[in-house]
Design a protein around this motif. Sequence first.
Motif, PDB file in Angstrom:
ATOM      1  N   LYS A 157       0.633  -1.294   0.151  1.00  0.00           N
ATOM      2  CA  LYS A 157      -0.198   0.283  -0.057  1.00  0.00           C
ATOM      3  C   LYS A 157       0.908   1.515  -0.055  1.00  0.00           C
ATOM      4  N   CYS A 158       2.083   0.911   0.334  1.00  0.00           N
ATOM      5  CA  CYS A 158       2.811   2.149  -0.306  1.00  0.00           C
ATOM      6  C   CYS A 158       3.112   3.013  -1.605  1.00  0.00           C
ATOM      7  N   PHE A 159       3.394   3.933  -1.695  1.00  0.00           N
ATOM      8  CA  PHE A 159       3.291   4.147  -3.369  1.00  0.00           C
ATOM      9  C   PHE A 159       4.908   4.659  -3.803  1.00  0.00           C
ATOM     10  N   ALA A 160       5.367   4.909  -2.922  1.00  0.00           N
ATOM     11  CA  ALA A 160       6.628   5.006  -3.416  1.00  0.00           C
ATOM     12  C   ALA A 160       7.439   3.435  -3.407  1.00  0.00           C
ATOM     13  N   ALA A 161       6.687   2.703  -2.825  1.00  0.00           N
ATOM     14  CA  ALA A 161       7.413   0.755  -3.363  1.00  0.00           C
ATOM     15  C   ALA A 161       6.821   1.065  -4.250  1.00  0.00           C
ATOM     16  N   HIS A 162       6.079   1.104  -4.744  1.00  0.00           N
ATOM     17  CA  HIS A 162       5.068   0.345  -6.010  1.00  0.00           C
ATOM     18  C   HIS A 162       6.058   1.780  -7.423  1.00  0.00           C
ATOM     19  N   LYS A 163       6.820   2.845  -6.832  1.00  0.00           N
ATOM     20  CA  LYS A 163       7.419   3.756  -7.866  1.00  0.00           C
ATOM     21  C   LYS A 163       8.463   3.403  -7.849  1.00  0.00           C
ATOM     22  N   TRP A 164       9.275   3.019  -6.959  1.00  0.00           N
ATOM     23  CA  TRP A 164      10.761   2.913  -6.570  1.00  0.00           C
ATOM     24  C   TRP A 164      11.040   1.235  -7.771  1.00  0.00           C
ATOM     25  N   GLU A 190       1.832  -1.307 -14.864  1.00  0.00           N
ATOM     26  CA  GLU A 190       1.658  -1.250 -13.636  1.00  0.00           C
ATOM     27  C   GLU A 190       1.064  -0.657 -12.033  1.00  0.00           C
ATOM     28  N   HIS A 191       2.665  -0.760 -12.329  1.00  0.00           N
ATOM     29  CA  HIS A 191       2.915  -0.518 -10.518  1.00  0.00           C
ATOM     30  C   HIS A 191       3.088   1.655 -10.723  1.00  0.00           C
ATOM     31  N   LEU A 192       3.206   1.723 -11.969  1.00  0.00           N
ATOM     32  CA  LEU A 192       3.162   3.300 -11.871  1.00  0.00           C
ATOM     33  C   LEU A 192       2.216   3.539 -11.754  1.00  0.00           C
ATOM     34  N   GLU A 193       1.515   2.767 -12.093  1.00  0.00           N
ATOM     35  CA  GLU A 193      -0.220   3.525 -11.947  1.00  0.00           C
ATOM     36  C   GLU A 193      -1.317   2.804 -11.238  1.00  0.00           C
ATOM     37  N   ARG A 194      -0.592   2.137 -10.042  1.00  0.00           N
ATOM     38  CA  ARG A 194      -0.877   1.653  -8.182  1.00  0.00           C
ATOM     39  C   ARG A 194      -0.227   2.146  -7.475  1.00  0.00           C
ATOM     40  N   SER A 195       1.166   3.245  -8.259  1.00  0.00           N
ATOM     41  CA  SER A 195       1.674   4.879  -7.182  1.00  0.00           C
ATOM     42  C   SER A 195       0.482   5.496  -7.285  1.00  0.00           C
ATOM     43  N   VAL A 196       0.125   5.937  -8.907  1.00  0.00           N
ATOM     44  CA  VAL A 196      -0.742   7.480  -8.916  1.00  0.00           C
ATOM     45  C   VAL A 196      -2.385   7.253  -8.073  1.00  0.00           C
ATOM     46  N   GLU A 197      -2.461   5.543  -8.482  1.00  0.00           N
ATOM     47  CA  GLU A 197      -3.942   5.140  -7.485  1.00  0.00           C
ATOM     48  C   GLU A 197      -3.517   5.401  -5.958  1.00  0.00           C
ATOM     49  N   LEU A 198      -2.526   5.279  -5.287  1.00  0.00           N
ATOM     50  CA  LEU A 198      -2.427   5.572  -3.694  1.00  0.00           C
ATOM     51  C   LEU A 198      -2.298   6.782  -3.581  1.00  0.00           C
ATOM     52  N   ASN A 199      -1.400   7.008  -4.694  1.00  0.00           N
ATOM     53  CA  ASN A 199      -1.309   8.751  -3.995  1.00  0.00           C
ATOM     54  C   ASN A 199      -0.949   9.243  -5.546  1.00  0.00           C
ATOM     55  N   PRO A 200      -2.276  10.114  -5.421  1.00  0.00           N
ATOM     56  CA  PRO A 200      -2.757  10.966  -6.818  1.00  0.00           C
ATOM     57  C   PRO A 200      -1.988  11.830  -6.877  1.00  0.00           C
ATOM     58  N   LYS A 201      -1.008  12.171  -5.860  1.00  0.00           N
ATOM     59  CA  LYS A 201      -0.397  13.951  -5.862  1.00  0.00           C
ATOM     60  C   LYS A 201       0.616  13.668  -5.963  1.00  0.00           C
ATOM     61  N   ASP A 202       0.879  12.597  -6.295  1.00  0.00           N
ATOM     62  CA  ASP A 202       2.508  12.231  -6.808  1.00  0.00           C
ATOM     63  C   ASP A 202       2.762  12.789  -8.003  1.00  0.00           C
ATOM     64  N   ALA A 203       2.844  14.544  -8.354  1.00  0.00           N
ATOM     65  CA  ALA A 203       3.663  14.728  -9.948  1.00  0.00           C
ATOM     66  C   ALA A 203       4.680  13.829 -10.869  1.00  0.00           C
ATOM     67  N   ASP A 253       0.717  19.571  -9.156  1.00  0.00           N
ATOM     68  CA  ASP A 253       1.978  20.769  -8.472  1.00  0.00           C
ATOM     69  C   ASP A 253       2.269  20.973  -9.824  1.00  0.00           C
ATOM     70  N   PRO A 254       1.719  22.298 -10.113  1.00  0.00           N
ATOM     71  CA  PRO A 254       2.738  23.636 -11.467  1.00  0.00           C
ATOM     72  C   PRO A 254       3.982  23.665 -10.893  1.00  0.00           C
TER      73      PRO A 254
END
Length: 308
Positions: A157-164, A190-203, A253-254
């Motif tokens: 459930k850790c967005f950063a874990a999916h991203k990395w 798939e993992h990038l999409e899961r990262s965004v799903e867990l943290n939609p504010k991760d630009a 995040d403009p």
Amino acid sequence: MAGRVLMRFVNYRTLLELTVGAKRGGIGRTSRFFWSRGRWTAGALGSGGAAFLVGLPVLSGLSYQAFRKVQSSAVVCALDKEEVLEQADYLYSCAETEKLYQLLLQYQDSEDAEFLWRLARASRDLSVLPGTDAGRKQQLTFEAFEYAKRALERDDKCFAAHKWYAICLSDTGEFQGIKVKIGNSYIIREHLERSVELNPKDATSLHILGYWCFAFAELPWYQRKVAAVIFSKPPTSTFEEALEFFLKAEEVDPNFYSKNLLMLGKTYMAMKDKEKALLWLTKAKEYPAHTLEDKEVHKEALELLNQL
């Protein structure tokens, strides 16, 4: 032949090196956000406050440089988990890659995903430092992937874990050949999409997804045919899909990243929208050049503006 033709669009090291986002989450600003005592807090490098730069590059990108370096005499003194993580995030913001790696290496046997994904990021950062020899680079690349994999196993459930995990998996493809790179592309997305799903504010994850889409959308027809020889259903995307991710990243995040501005301009160019291409390429050209990558973005934006 297939390997040469496909190398351009499956070079995920290049893709993820864009993601400073993946690595910096907003390089180019003097303000930053860092994780402190269980919450996100605004900070500034100039004020000396700790800064948390969300993790690739790809990713970055680019990406192990920072605006200021911590003094070489800095001493890491950590007493508990929160303090260790704050020290780690501070060292990361200051581009003290080796010190960060040595700090986190003490927790390589940890079962905590927060330590593990940061260690994956630190290992990956060491691997891309100038001067890292080929053998050490490969060792660190696979080491980073193992830490990211363990982080994901400990906390999916850790967005950063999916991203990395996505970033580090992409990096391993550099040593495994074209077919593996293409096959990994599905998992990476798939993992990038899961990262965004867990943290939609991760630009930065949004930016990497946009670049993933752009890379496959601009693939010429003859390269698609070559890809189809290797895979019956190779990855595909559209410029419209890429644009959606780039715009979303800018919305959350403009002006967080000069490369996102450039990619917006390039995407509009590909879509034959000259007016909007001029708008975003001009923004990319005028973006303050704090890093070498910003300077490269400025140069490319200027060249594309001259073409328009």
